[in-house]
Motif scaffolding. Structure first.
Motif: not given
Length: 353
Positions: A239-244, A269-270, A296-301
């Motif tokens: 999950r994204y939150e776990e990445g943060v 992304l997190g 999301v990999a292609r749209l990330s910044s």
């Protein structure tokens, strides 16, 4: 043996047939109703009282009664289920199943459920799927138990799991990707850029795909003579939150990493968000690699360097495998792995002094 015309009291215990499984007559006798009434409950008829229906269903579930599945309907229908919320990963896999189903003129029923103890009783789940005329069942990243497989086997419903959370069992068909090779490729890419302090933030510790990616990471690091200090490997939900959270944890280490290999794109992304909040630039101060190559990999910044899994193709292969098994065909291997590929974008760069 024909059931007695005189119903037993509701407290009578079910006596299993010689095969060890309760029969329709056994359940009827235990419930104190006729076989016809039990049949009505199984077929969803409305002319049964609520109390009788509840008693019969309770006994069916208690004794794992599944019956036999009906003859296949003309238009094949496959049930596709997954656990939890939709993610970018599961959306891609589901789209692959739906695209292939359209080509093969197959109907797909999408459901959100958990097998085994965390969801419906296996016998009840299998019975409902068989009664609805399903030809096969496809699960996305689910953990299947022996009870689940046994229940589906009794109604002759083949199961195919995509990226199973547990290690594929001999009797369970599954489709995945070359996670170990992908883990090596991601780590070697970072090593080739001069990074030696590389952390791995992965998914659930028990997940087979996570274990393979982590082993690939460790293998590449060991081959390069690069140390993996304590705290550099973390596991948790994909999950994204776990990445943060994981990003904060490794940034707070006495010697923080200069690069992170994340077990999926959401985790990556997190990590990028955690880096931004700490004033770290990606990739100038921290290189990040993901896994999956979802949208999301292609749209990330910046756009995310990641290991591509052929997610839609995995869905298509799972559907073809399920239909082959449903028609009585054989498969060359119960576990199929499709090739992964490193996709380099702008979230990684050479280590800067």
């Amino acid at each position: 043996m024909r059931a007695s015309s005189r119903a037993a009291s509701p407290s009578t215990a079910v006596t299993s047939a010689p095969t060890g499984r309760a029969t329709l007559a056994d359940v009827a006798a235990s419930a104190g109703v006729s076989v016809a009434t039990v049949s009505k409950v199984l077929n969803g008829r409305s002319d049964v009282s609520a109390s009788t229906r509840a008693r019969v269903l309770e006994l069916l579930n208690r004794h794992d009664y599944v019956g036999r599945r009906p003859d296949p309907v003309e238009a094949p229908t496959v049930e596709l289920f997954f656990q939890g919320e939709l993610t970018s990963y599961s959306t891609e896999v589901i789209q692959g199943v739906l695209d292939e189903a359209s080509e093969l003129d197959v109907s797909v029923v999408l459901s959100v459920r958990a097998a085994g103890s965390s969801g419906s009783a296996p016998a009840s789940w299998a019975r409902e799927a068989a009664a609805a005329g399903r030809r096969a069942v496809i699960g996305v990243t689910n953990e299947m138990t022996e009870r689940d497989l046994a229940a589906l086997n009794r109604v002759r419903l083949p199961m195919v799991v995509i990226d199973p959370l547990n290690t594929p069992q001999a009797r369970m068909a599954s489709v995945g990707s070359t996670n170990f090779a992908g883990g090596i490729a991601a780590t070697q890419h970072l090593l080739s850029l001069g990074h030696r302090r590389i952390a791995y933030l992965g998914g659930p510790a028990q997940a087979g795909c996570n274990q393979a990616r982590m082993l690939g990471f460790r293998g590449a690091m060991e081959a390069a003579g690069a140390e993996v200090p304590a705290g550099y490997v973390r596991t948790g939900p994909f999950r994204y939150e776990e990445g943060v959270r994981g990003g904060y944890a490794v940034f707070d280490l006495p010697t923080p990493p200069t690069a992170v290999f994340a077990g999926n794109d959401e985790l990556a992304l997190g990590v990028i968000e955690a880096a931004r909040s700490r004033g770290l630039r990606v990739p100038e101060d921290l290189s990040v690699v993901g896994f999956d190559d979802t949208q999301v990999a292609r749209l990330s910044s910046p756009p995310l360097t990641t290991v591509r899994q052929p997610l839609r193709e995995m869905g298509a292969v799972a559907l073809r495998t399920a239909l082959r098994l449903a028609s009585g065909g054989k498969v060359d291997s119960h576990h199929v792995e499709l090739a992964t590929e490193l996709v380099v974008r702008r979230s990684t760069c050479p280590l800067r002094d």
